[in-house]
Structure formats: C-alpha cells, structure tokens
Design a protein around this motif. Structure first.
Motif, PDB file in Angstrom:
ATOM      1  N   ARG A  70     -33.491 -34.757   7.824  1.00 27.96           N
ATOM      2  CA  ARG A  70     -32.130 -34.615   8.299  1.00 27.96           C
ATOM      3  C   ARG A  70     -31.144 -35.145   7.074  1.00 27.96           C
ATOM      4  N   THR A  71     -29.898 -34.871   7.318  1.00 27.13           N
ATOM      5  CA  THR A  71     -28.824 -35.253   6.545  1.00 27.13           C
ATOM      6  C   THR A  71     -27.579 -35.852   7.389  1.00 27.13           C
ATOM      7  N   ALA A  72     -26.988 -36.835   7.123  1.00 31.00           N
ATOM      8  CA  ALA A  72     -25.948 -37.242   7.954  1.00 31.00           C
ATOM      9  C   ALA A  72     -24.647 -37.724   6.801  1.00 31.00           C
ATOM     10  N   GLY A  80     -10.238 -34.782   3.893  1.00 26.12           N
ATOM     11  CA  GLY A  80     -11.236 -34.238   4.722  1.00 26.12           C
ATOM     12  C   GLY A  80     -12.562 -34.150   4.557  1.00 26.12           C
ATOM     13  N   GLY A  81     -13.523 -34.246   5.399  1.00 29.92           N
ATOM     14  CA  GLY A  81     -14.823 -34.180   5.053  1.00 29.92           C
ATOM     15  C   GLY A  81     -15.585 -35.456   4.448  1.00 29.92           C
ATOM     16  N   PRO A  82     -16.661 -35.585   4.521  1.00 29.59           N
ATOM     17  CA  PRO A  82     -17.443 -36.690   4.228  1.00 29.59           C
ATOM     18  C   PRO A  82     -17.495 -36.919   2.858  1.00 29.59           C
ATOM     19  N   ARG A  83     -17.484 -38.283   2.468  1.00 30.38           N
ATOM     20  CA  ARG A  83     -17.775 -38.835   0.846  1.00 30.38           C
ATOM     21  C   ARG A  83     -18.956 -38.449   0.470  1.00 30.38           C
ATOM     22  N   TYR A  84     -20.016 -38.339   1.252  1.00 32.16           N
ATOM     23  CA  TYR A  84     -21.388 -38.171   0.777  1.00 32.16           C
ATOM     24  C   TYR A  84     -22.196 -38.146   2.090  1.00 32.16           C
ATOM     25  N   ARG A 125     -17.701 -30.411   0.407  1.00 34.38           N
ATOM     26  CA  ARG A 125     -18.854 -30.806   0.110  1.00 34.38           C
ATOM     27  C   ARG A 125     -20.120 -30.503   1.182  1.00 34.38           C
ATOM     28  N   LEU A 126     -20.936 -29.758   0.821  1.00 33.21           N
ATOM     29  CA  LEU A 126     -22.031 -29.370   1.749  1.00 33.21           C
ATOM     30  C   LEU A 126     -23.037 -30.069   1.733  1.00 33.21           C
ATOM     31  N   PRO A 127     -23.712 -30.519   2.864  1.00 35.23           N
ATOM     32  CA  PRO A 127     -25.106 -31.446   2.971  1.00 35.23           C
ATOM     33  C   PRO A 127     -26.049 -30.690   1.987  1.00 35.23           C
ATOM     34  N   PRO A 128     -26.721 -31.743   1.249  1.00 41.78           N
ATOM     35  CA  PRO A 128     -28.002 -31.358   0.629  1.00 41.78           C
ATOM     36  C   PRO A 128     -28.948 -30.610   1.068  1.00 41.78           C
ATOM     37  N   LYS A 129     -29.754 -29.935   0.261  1.00 41.35           N
ATOM     38  CA  LYS A 129     -31.156 -29.496   0.669  1.00 41.35           C
ATOM     39  C   LYS A 129     -31.807 -30.322   0.886  1.00 41.35           C
ATOM     40  N   VAL A 130     -32.928 -30.607   1.583  1.00 41.16           N
ATOM     41  CA  VAL A 130     -33.973 -31.914   1.890  1.00 41.16           C
ATOM     42  C   VAL A 130     -35.473 -31.107   1.819  1.00 41.16           C
ATOM     43  N   ALA A 131     -36.196 -32.075   1.198  1.00 37.34           N
ATOM     44  CA  ALA A 131     -37.631 -31.633   1.218  1.00 37.34           C
ATOM     45  C   ALA A 131     -38.432 -32.971   1.513  1.00 37.34           C
ATOM     46  N   LEU A 132     -39.792 -32.357   1.874  1.00 37.69           N
ATOM     47  CA  LEU A 132     -40.584 -33.485   2.067  1.00 37.69           C
ATOM     48  C   LEU A 132     -41.407 -33.720   0.898  1.00 37.69           C
ATOM     49  N   THR A 133     -41.421 -34.860   0.359  1.00 38.17           N
ATOM     50  CA  THR A 133     -42.189 -35.229  -1.093  1.00 38.17           C
ATOM     51  C   THR A 133     -42.945 -36.276  -0.593  1.00 38.17           C
ATOM     52  N   GLY A 134     -44.273 -36.186  -0.835  1.00 34.15           N
ATOM     53  CA  GLY A 134     -45.222 -37.452  -0.659  1.00 34.15           C
ATOM     54  C   GLY A 134     -44.875 -38.254   0.616  1.00 34.15           C
ATOM     55  N   GLY A 135     -44.625 -37.365   1.564  1.00 34.58           N
ATOM     56  CA  GLY A 135     -44.375 -38.024   2.997  1.00 34.58           C
ATOM     57  C   GLY A 135     -42.783 -38.699   2.920  1.00 34.58           C
ATOM     58  N   SER A 136     -42.124 -38.352   2.083  1.00 30.76           N
ATOM     59  CA  SER A 136     -40.634 -39.075   2.259  1.00 30.76           C
ATOM     60  C   SER A 136     -39.780 -37.962   2.128  1.00 30.76           C
ATOM     61  N   CYS A 137     -38.722 -38.034   2.975  1.00 26.96           N
ATOM     62  CA  CYS A 137     -37.473 -37.171   2.988  1.00 26.96           C
ATOM     63  C   CYS A 137     -36.773 -37.122   1.744  1.00 26.96           C
ATOM     64  N   GLN A 141     -33.559 -31.133  -5.960  1.00 32.35           N
ATOM     65  CA  GLN A 141     -33.276 -31.160  -7.225  1.00 32.35           C
ATOM     66  C   GLN A 141     -32.010 -30.362  -7.148  1.00 32.35           C
ATOM     67  N   GLY A 142     -30.829 -30.763  -7.985  1.00 33.37           N
ATOM     68  CA  GLY A 142     -29.503 -29.892  -8.007  1.00 33.37           C
ATOM     69  C   GLY A 142     -28.725 -30.247  -6.851  1.00 33.37           C
ATOM     70  N   ALA A 143     -29.012 -31.427  -6.153  1.00 29.25           N
ATOM     71  CA  ALA A 143     -28.187 -31.712  -4.970  1.00 29.25           C
ATOM     72  C   ALA A 143     -26.649 -31.785  -5.508  1.00 29.25           C
ATOM     73  N   ALA A 144     -25.811 -31.668  -4.470  1.00 31.11           N
ATOM     74  CA  ALA A 144     -24.571 -31.738  -4.881  1.00 31.11           C
ATOM     75  C   ALA A 144     -24.061 -33.062  -5.078  1.00 31.11           C
ATOM     76  N   PRO A 145     -22.752 -33.429  -5.858  1.00 31.56           N
ATOM     77  CA  PRO A 145     -22.496 -34.876  -6.141  1.00 31.56           C
ATOM     78  C   PRO A 145     -21.871 -35.349  -4.807  1.00 31.56           C
TER      79      PRO A 145
END
Length: 153
Positions: A70-72, A80-84, A125-137, A141-145
């Motif tokens: 997930r993202t928070a 307006g909107g989150p910083r990150y 700023r949109l939430p980044p896309k997430v993936a599970l890599t080696g058991g870690s969220c 690549q190419g996540a937003a600044p």
C-alpha cells in the motif's frame, strides 16, 4: 407538564453545551499534539518529529503478494495534496497507528501553511505504483517525484 420528548431535547442541549470543545490542533490517542508556538523553525521540527514516528511504524517486508503493498500520503502542501507517499506492507504495518500519525502531520501542516503563509507548487501528485520485490514492498521504476521509499531497519 413537560413532555418526555421536550425533556430529552433539553437534556441533549445541556450535554452538548457542556461537552469539551476541540480547537483543530491535531491530537491522536498517543498524545500527538502539535501546538504551533509562533516560531516557524520549532513548529516545523514538531511536524517532522511526528512524521518520523509515522515512518518508524512502516514495515515494507512481510507481504506475500503485491496486492498487500500500500501507499500512504504524507503531509499537506500549501496548494493541496500530500508532499510525498510512503510505501508499506499492509500485513506487517499497524495501519491504524500509521494513519493516526499521518493525520496529525497533515492537520498540523495545514495549520502551519496557513499561519506562515507558505506557498507551494500546485501539481497533482499521484500515489506511486508498488510492487513486491524479494518479499519487500517497493515503488516501481519511474515513480513520481516526491515519493520517498522507506526501508525496514
């Protein structure tokens, strides 16, 4: 003779008038009160301290599928909107505690921005896309600044 409905209404009015008023200062159940003192540097340090507590709650390991990642949103920019965004594993992170801290941060930052007339850019700023890599969220690549990865320590 006073009707039962009228008596109930009168009691409700009295109870409402006697209940404590909230001021808008963020306060979580853990005592996360951020009181803006009038010194900009000190006020920002308080916000960062609660933000650091939120980051300490985040766990990225322990998920078995990317769907559990997930993202928070963190903070509240002046425009307006989150910083990150933080990336976390929903199975191993206490999400309720995390969001209590993040709500306190966002509320305090909104007050901070208003008090000190802070300005910011207005991009969305949109939430980044997430993936599970080696058991870690992780964010993909190419996540937003404005997205900071958090690693378990």
């Amino acid at each position: 003779m006073v009707s039962r409905g009228g008596l109930c209404f009168a009691i409700a009015v009295v109870l409402a008038a006697c209940s404590p008023k909230t001021t808008g200062t963020p306060a979580g159940p853990d005592g996360d009160k951020i009181v803006l003192t009038g010194d900009q540097k000190t006020d920002w340090a308080q916000i960062v301290a609660i933000e650091d507590e939120a980051k300490a709650i985040v766990k990225t390991d322990g998920c078995s599928s990317a769907g559990e990642c997930r993202t928070a949103a963190v903070g509240s920019r002046a425009c307006g909107g989150p910083r990150y965004y933080l990336v976390y594993c929903s199975r191993t992170t206490d999400s309720a505690a995390l969001f209590r801290k993040l709500d306190a941060v966002a509320t305090a930052e909104r007050e901070f921005n208003a008090k000190y007339q802070i300005v910011s850019t207005c991009e969305f700023r949109l939430p980044p896309k997430v993936a599970l890599t080696g058991g870690s969220c992780q964010m993909t690549q190419g996540a937003a600044p404005g997205v900071l990865p958090v690693r378990d320590q």
